[in-house]
Each structure stands twice: as structure tokens, then as C-alpha cells.
Design a protein around this motif. Sequence first.
Motif, mmCIF file in Angstrom:
data_model
loop_
_atom_site.group_PDB
_atom_site.id
_atom_site.type_symbol
_atom_site.label_atom_id
_atom_site.label_comp_id
_atom_site.label_asym_id
_atom_site.label_seq_id
_atom_site.Cartn_x
_atom_site.Cartn_y
_atom_site.Cartn_z
ATOM 1 N N SER A 94 -5.403 0.642 5.374
ATOM 2 C CA SER A 94 -5.255 -0.563 4.551
ATOM 3 C C SER A 94 -4.505 -1.661 5.309
ATOM 4 C CB SER A 94 -4.506 -0.215 3.259
ATOM 5 O OG SER A 94 -4.323 -1.369 2.461
ATOM 6 N N TYR A 123 -3.127 4.783 -2.786
ATOM 7 C CA TYR A 123 -4.048 5.554 -1.936
ATOM 8 C C TYR A 123 -3.670 7.027 -1.999
ATOM 9 C CZ TYR A 123 -5.414 1.028 -0.001
ATOM 10 O OH TYR A 123 -5.872 -0.254 0.143
ATOM 11 N N THR A 124 -4.564 7.875 -1.454
ATOM 12 C CA THR A 124 -4.333 9.324 -1.572
ATOM 13 C C THR A 124 -3.613 9.932 -0.385
ATOM 14 O OG1 THR A 124 -6.507 9.848 -0.629
ATOM 15 C CG2 THR A 124 -6.382 9.608 -3.027
ATOM 16 N N SER A 174 5.146 5.149 2.744
ATOM 17 C CA SER A 174 4.726 6.547 2.654
ATOM 18 C C SER A 174 5.809 7.415 3.266
ATOM 19 C CB SER A 174 3.386 6.766 3.364
ATOM 20 O OG SER A 174 2.869 8.051 3.077
ATOM 21 N N ALA A 231 0.838 -1.192 0.000
ATOM 22 C CA ALA A 231 0.000 0.000 0.000
ATOM 23 C C ALA A 231 0.876 1.245 0.000
ATOM 24 C CB ALA A 231 -0.922 0.007 1.223
ATOM 25 N N GLU A 284 -4.638 6.669 4.766
ATOM 26 C CA GLU A 284 -5.323 5.575 4.073
ATOM 27 C C GLU A 284 -4.436 4.332 3.998
ATOM 28 O OE1 GLU A 284 -6.907 6.679 0.304
ATOM 29 O OE2 GLU A 284 -8.267 8.180 1.138
ATOM 30 N N VAL A 285 -3.132 4.538 3.903
ATOM 31 C CA VAL A 285 -2.191 3.410 3.911
ATOM 32 C C VAL A 285 -2.290 2.677 5.244
ATOM 33 C CG1 VAL A 285 0.260 2.773 3.922
ATOM 34 C CG2 VAL A 285 -0.592 4.428 2.243
ATOM 35 N N SER A 339 0.207 7.440 -4.969
ATOM 36 C CA SER A 339 -0.283 7.318 -6.337
ATOM 37 C C SER A 339 0.588 6.424 -7.211
ATOM 38 C CB SER A 339 -0.395 8.704 -6.972
ATOM 39 O OG SER A 339 0.874 9.328 -6.975
#
Length: 317
Positions: free
Chosen positions: A190, A181-182, A201, A150, A186-187, A153
Motif C-alpha cells: 500500500s 489489510y491482512t 504494523s 495503512a 500488504e501494508v 484489521s
Amino acid sequence: MKFVKKAVAALAIAAVPLAGIAAPAKVMAPGGPGGGYDGAARVPLQVMQQAGIFTDGFQVTNKGGAGGTIGLAEFVRTGKGDDNAIMSMGAILVGAIITNKSPITLDQTVPLVRLTDDAGAIVVAPNSPIKTIADAVQAMKANPGGTAVAGGSVGGTDHVTAALIAKAAKLDPTKVNYLPYTSGAEVVTSLASGQGKIGISGLSELKTFVDQGRIRIIAVSSDKRLPGIDAPTLKESGYDVVIGNWRGIIGAPGMSKAGRDMWLQRYAKLHASPEWKKALADRGWDDAYLAGDDFAAFLTKEKARQAEVLKDVGLVK
């Protein structure tokens, strides 16, 4: 009659926003609220206000999607010739323009400054059996489809990081099961749901969740270990991958020289201020300041570098 014409002309001139005239800044953040682009847009201006460098106020518009290219298109469409219009951007946008074959590019904007660099963090859920980056690679080898990664973009820094790790481990980068993910939040969601098994990230986006015990860092993508982070680098773990997510600011298409100089002076004062040094430390950002022509030259090289990397790892043809 002459008096009326002169008065109308005077009003028309007064309505034109000139560089240096007090006016709120119009700021585009090509990502969602609370994300990396949002912070890169808001935080420098907030610090400028605290330091008394910039007192005219600002309004941020968040328009995410497609790695920032949707926000870029809107910025180019609405900001032409506006000396008070700026946009946050970074490494992810450079890659997204290439992977999305965007007809709108950074060549249509005015490069102002590169401000920060954010090391990537490779993370897992607290109860994950994956304890090290070697464990993560082994899981990807054993079950590529079932070991979803995860991140941000498609074609962005996180995706490239995953592909480079795979390549360094002699795996086919195109076989990585990547979930875009945005935002870093959100990561984390997930990973908590089990949909993502490994997360990537920017450290600044994930640090709060690490401190809360919601995720665990197994490696960082910086060249050296980071202060206060109990995790090895990918390099020292045997995977020769060093990559960061730099962020900066661009000006609107057709921004005047006076407007460019105005913003360059503001960011130069920001960079020299103790308030900015504190903001960098508080957020875990590295100082990557590069301004004006130097930043423009960097962008030219960065576009070529990213195109080569994306092609090398099979993300573009």
C-alpha cells in the motif's frame, strides 16, 4: 458374542484421543500464511520439535478475516473436546471480538499461554517527504482524508495505535483515514503504491522490508528504544503512546484438565529452552510468557482495558 462386544468396545476406546497419547496437533492460525498469527502458531511448535519437547507433528489451518474472529468461530465449532486442538491469538483478536460484536468469544476456549509481545513500527515509503512522526501528524492535520494510514484489521492494535497517536496530537481519532489489510506485507504494498501514506504494523512483520530498504521506520510504539532499530519511540517524540501486540495460545472448548496440563508443560519447557531464546532474538519478539491461571486473569483485564480504549478513541460506542 461376548468376545465380539468386548473387541468393539476396545476399538472404540482406542479411537478416543487421550491427553498425552501421541497424535498430531491441530492448530488454527486465524490469519493468512506468513502473518503474525501464523508465526505465533508455527514457530513455537517448530522450536519444540527442534528441542525434542514435542515430536508428534502438527498441522496448521489458516483461516483469516475480521481480525481473527472467523478463525475463532471455526476453531470453536470444530475443536470441541479435542485435547490436541490449539489456536494462536493475541491482542488484535481481543479487540476484533469487541468491534465485530462477535457472538463467539474467548470465554468459550481454554487460556493456555501468552508467549510474545511485538512492538509496533510506524513506517513510510523510502521517498516519502514524511521524515518524523511529527511530520506524519502534521500531514494528518493538514489533510486527514489524503493521509491514509495503512495497518491491520479494523479495531486491532494497529488501528488503536493510529487512534491513540491522533488523540495524543489533539486530533479527532474518528477522522483518521484508516486502510485495513491482512498482513504487514500488504501494508508495504500500500505504501509502495502511494495509496497509504503512513503504515503501522508489528516490527517483526516489517523488519525484513526495512532491511531491504522498501520502507523506513519513523517511530516505534515500545516503551524504550529497540536494539538495532534507528528510530525513536512515540513517547520520546512527544506522543504519550506505548502499545504492543502480544500473542498467545488457547485450547479448544472443553479441553480436559489432562490436556491443559500437557500443553502447559510443553510451553513451560519451550520457554526454558535456549532454542526458544534464539527464536525470540531472531524474530525480534519480546518474551511475554504468562501461563495458565495467570494468563486467564490477564485476559479478563485485557478485555476490559481494550473495551475502554476502543470506546475512548471512538472505535466502538
